[in-house]
Design a protein around this motif. Structure first.
Motif, PDB file in Angstrom:
ATOM      1  N   TYR A 158     -51.643  60.072 -69.642  1.00 15.32           N
ATOM      2  CA  TYR A 158     -51.566  59.347 -68.383  1.00 15.32           C
ATOM      3  C   TYR A 158     -50.745  58.081 -68.597  1.00 15.32           C
ATOM      4  O   TYR A 158     -51.132  57.215 -69.375  1.00 15.32           O
ATOM      5  N   HIS A 159     -49.611  57.994 -67.905  1.00 14.63           N
ATOM      6  CA  HIS A 159     -48.765  56.809 -68.000  1.00 14.63           C
ATOM      7  C   HIS A 159     -49.276  55.771 -67.015  1.00 14.63           C
ATOM      8  O   HIS A 159     -49.443  56.059 -65.832  1.00 14.63           O
ATOM      9  N   GLY A 160     -49.530  54.581 -67.520  1.00 13.43           N
ATOM     10  CA  GLY A 160     -49.992  53.487 -66.678  1.00 13.43           C
ATOM     11  C   GLY A 160     -48.951  52.390 -66.635  1.00 13.43           C
ATOM     12  O   GLY A 160     -47.788  52.602 -66.973  1.00 13.43           O
ATOM     13  N   ARG A 206     -58.951  61.009 -74.489  1.00 13.32           N
ATOM     14  CA  ARG A 206     -60.033  61.674 -75.216  1.00 13.32           C
ATOM     15  C   ARG A 206     -61.310  61.027 -74.703  1.00 13.32           C
ATOM     16  O   ARG A 206     -61.551  59.831 -74.924  1.00 13.32           O
ATOM     17  N   ALA A 207     -62.129  61.790 -74.012  1.00 13.99           N
ATOM     18  CA  ALA A 207     -63.323  61.242 -73.363  1.00 13.99           C
ATOM     19  C   ALA A 207     -64.241  60.544 -74.363  1.00 13.99           C
ATOM     20  O   ALA A 207     -64.796  59.490 -74.070  1.00 13.99           O
ATOM     21  N   CYS A 213     -62.792  52.897 -71.192  1.00 12.53           N
ATOM     22  CA  CYS A 213     -62.986  52.829 -69.741  1.00 12.53           C
ATOM     23  C   CYS A 213     -64.122  53.748 -69.303  1.00 12.53           C
ATOM     24  O   CYS A 213     -64.920  53.394 -68.430  1.00 12.53           O
ATOM     25  N   ARG A 214     -64.236  54.901 -69.922  1.00  8.63           N
ATOM     26  CA  ARG A 214     -65.309  55.851 -69.590  1.00  8.63           C
ATOM     27  C   ARG A 214     -66.658  55.276 -69.978  1.00  8.63           C
ATOM     28  O   ARG A 214     -67.625  55.347 -69.215  1.00  8.63           O
ATOM     29  N   THR A 253     -61.317  61.261 -66.448  1.00 10.64           N
ATOM     30  CA  THR A 253     -59.933  60.794 -66.438  1.00 10.64           C
ATOM     31  C   THR A 253     -59.961  59.280 -66.642  1.00 10.64           C
ATOM     32  O   THR A 253     -60.983  58.643 -66.377  1.00 10.64           O
ATOM     33  N   PRO A 254     -58.860  58.706 -67.086  1.00 10.70           N
ATOM     34  CA  PRO A 254     -58.851  57.261 -67.323  1.00 10.70           C
ATOM     35  C   PRO A 254     -59.003  56.453 -66.036  1.00 10.70           C
ATOM     36  O   PRO A 254     -58.632  56.906 -64.963  1.00 10.70           O
TER      37      PRO A 254
END
Length: 170
Positions: A65-67, A75-76, A81-82, A95-96
């Motif tokens: 995911y590009h931010g 990787r969960a 953030c998760r 997802t992030p």
């Protein structure tokens, strides 16, 4: 179907940048390169049903995911953030969540494209820090933010000098 097309386009673009010599740093730099390489070898398939799209997405999605100024190699199990969302009792969307992103997360990678974005943000903070009309607390905060971003830029550049593709994040 649109998500699959987005993934294919993104991975193709990422692969082209890597092939052109784009530098990647951060704790997940090696995993980023491996996922792009693994997914870029996709030669296409005929998709005739929604079920086929879902199966293909499961096989193809590199979970990159590009931010803004960073790339999450999801990787969960290691996602800061998760963990923050779960600690607050919020649902896990697998997802992030960029609003909860932390620089200490081991899922981060920085591409040269990300660093260009970081440099623009640092320049804005430096301008804010030099604004004589801004209140001192605001200038002080801008100085601290610019310094933090400068450290990211320096680590990205330094890890490419000593050992291409590896460095203090790796």
């Amino acid at each position: 179907m649109e998500k699959l097309e987005l993934i294919i386009d993104q991975v193709e673009q990422d692969g082209q940048h890597l092939a052109a010599g784009e530098h990647v740093s951060g704790p997940s730099a090696d995993e980023y390169r491996a996922r792009v390489e693994r997914t870029a070898s996709f030669e296409g398939r005929v998709v005739t049903s929604a079920g086929s799209v879902e199966r293909l997405l499961e096989q193809m999605d590199p979970a990159i995911y590009h931010g803004q100024g960073m790339t999450c190699v999801w990787r969960a199990a290691t996602a800061v953030c998760r963990k923050a969302k779960l600690a607050l009792g919020l649902p896990d969307e697998n997802t992030p969540d960029e609003s909860e992103c932390r620089s200490s997360c081991t899922n981060l990678a920085y591409t040269d494209r990300d660093i260009e974005n970081v440099q623009r943000r640092r320049d804005r903070h430096q301008a804010d820090a030099a604004d004589p009309l801004a209140p001192k607390p605001r200038r002080d905060r801008a100085v601290a933010q610019a310094e933090q971003l400068s450290q990211i830029i320096t680590r990205h550049r330094d890890c490419g000098v000593t050992d291409p593709g590896r460095g203090p994040y790796d």
